[in-house]
Design an enzyme around this catalytic site. Structure first.
Site, PDB file in Angstrom:
ATOM      1  N   ASP A  25     -80.769  32.067  -8.998  1.00  0.00           N
ATOM      2  CA  ASP A  25     -81.300  33.424  -8.863  1.00  0.00           C
ATOM      3  C   ASP A  25     -80.200  34.475  -8.903  1.00  0.00           C
ATOM      4  OD1 ASP A  25     -83.451  35.247  -8.444  1.00  0.00           O
ATOM      5  OD2 ASP A  25     -82.960  35.395  -6.324  1.00  0.00           O
TER       6      ASP A  25
ATOM      7  N   SER B  91     -86.780  40.098  -7.942  1.00  0.00           N
ATOM      8  CA  SER B  91     -87.376  38.868  -8.461  1.00  0.00           C
ATOM      9  C   SER B  91     -88.840  38.821  -8.040  1.00  0.00           C
ATOM     10  CB  SER B  91     -86.652  37.645  -7.901  1.00  0.00           C
ATOM     11  OG  SER B  91     -85.270  37.697  -8.176  1.00  0.00           O
TER      12      SER B  91
ATOM     13  N   GLN C 165     -88.033  33.023 -14.880  1.00  0.00           N
ATOM     14  CA  GLN C 165     -88.195  33.998 -13.816  1.00  0.00           C
ATOM     15  C   GLN C 165     -88.683  35.316 -14.410  1.00  0.00           C
ATOM     16  OE1 GLN C 165     -84.889  36.259 -11.520  1.00  0.00           O
ATOM     17  NE2 GLN C 165     -85.445  34.577 -10.151  1.00  0.00           N
TER      18      GLN C 165
END
Length: 307
Positions: free
Chosen positions: A207, A231, A281
């Protein structure tokens, strides 16, 4: 006398306290960030799920949603639901709760190792990591020195990051730039020999830079930010065993950005060129007014967080 290495601090962060059957508590360090780093929550949630599964069933996939921003310094409780224990697959659902509110949920699937045919896309040809500057050194080269908050963060950073392409610092450098980015990574220090720790450490790292590919055509990876970024969801597929304290290449690209959302996908290769993990993502990119743009010292690069 030296303190723990960055990798040892990461292992400690992933070492959850079991407070009841299927309930775990994780630390959330006091940081200068406004929100808990999303990779931390994802990594801790996967630890909680993995603690309820037999070791011979490694995780093969996870799907997660970031629902609310986490508060730094406040513990996070992870509640595990044992959804299914089949002959080949095990499924766990994890809900992360902070101050009585759900901030994150994750579903993880575990699979016994089975033989089968193989193929994969080749790893792109890129320079070796040793030939590239560390991220902190590249920033020091440009600024002369790191701002104090970033110097402190650099000392605590758990991963060595080395971008294949040099950082772009101004909008004038973005002309013709494609939505792609690649970075070598490895944990700074040994993570031990527990495969679950390596899987969750790489989940943490996944991430850190993935949304870079979305941002590249519209703003530099370093410098004043034009967007509030968060995110939204995160998915990973684990293909082969690996060690997160050895070099891996994170190849990232963004097929589309529209409606204030950008989609990014990543492929993670080990140094031998084996594809070990695939990642997807979606991130939120809300433009903000010029007076809200942060200086480089306020917006360290590679710090995606929950929305």
């Amino acid at each position: 006398m030296t303190g723990p290495s960055p990798a040892e601090r990461l292992v400690d962060l992933l070492n959850l306290e079991e407070i009841d059957l299927n309930i775990f508590r994780g630390r959330s360090p006091h940081e200068s960030l406004q929100r808990v780093f999303g990779g931390q929550v994802a990594g801790q949630a996967l630890v909680a799920a993995g603690r309820t599964v037999d070791e011979e069933r490694p995780v093969h996939s996870l799907h997660a949603y970031f629902l609310r921003p986490g508060i730094p310094g406040v513990p996070i409780v992870y509640q595990v639901e044992r959804v299914r224990d089949g002959r080949s697959f095990t499924t766990r659902r994890v809900v992360a709760v902070q101050q009585g509110r759900t901030i994150f949920n994750l579903t993880a699937s575990f699979h016994v190792r089975e033989p089968g045919f193989e193929h994969q896309m080749p790893m792109p040809r890129v320079p070796e990591p040793e030939s590239l500057p560390q991220l902190a050194d590249e920033i020091r080269e440009r600024l002369g020195s790191l701002p104090v908050p970033l110097e402190r963060m650099a000392r605590r950073q758990a991963f060595d990051l080395r971008y294949v392409d040099r950082l772009r610092w101004s909008p004038s450098e973005l002309e013709g730039v494609e939505p792609r980015s690649a970075v070598w990574m490895r944990a700074i220090g040994s993570l031990g020999d527990d495969p679950l720790v390596h899987t969750c450490a790489l989940t943490y790292a996944s991430d850190m830079t993935l949304l870079d590919a979305v941002r590249l055509p519209v703003e530099p990876l370093w410098g004043p930010r034009n967007f509030d970024t968060a995110s939204l969801d995160h998915a990973m597929w684990f293909h082969r065993p690996f060690r997160a304290d050895e070099w891996f290449l994170y190849q990232q690209e963004s097929p589309i950005a529209t409606g204030a959302r950008g989609l990014a996908r990543g492929q993670i290769f080990d140094r031998e060129g084996r594809l070990i993990v695939s990642v997807m993502q979606e991130g939120l990119f809300r433009p903000h007014s010029p007076e809200r743009q942060a200086s480089p010292a306020q917006q360290p690069q590679g710090q995606a967080a929950t929305q």
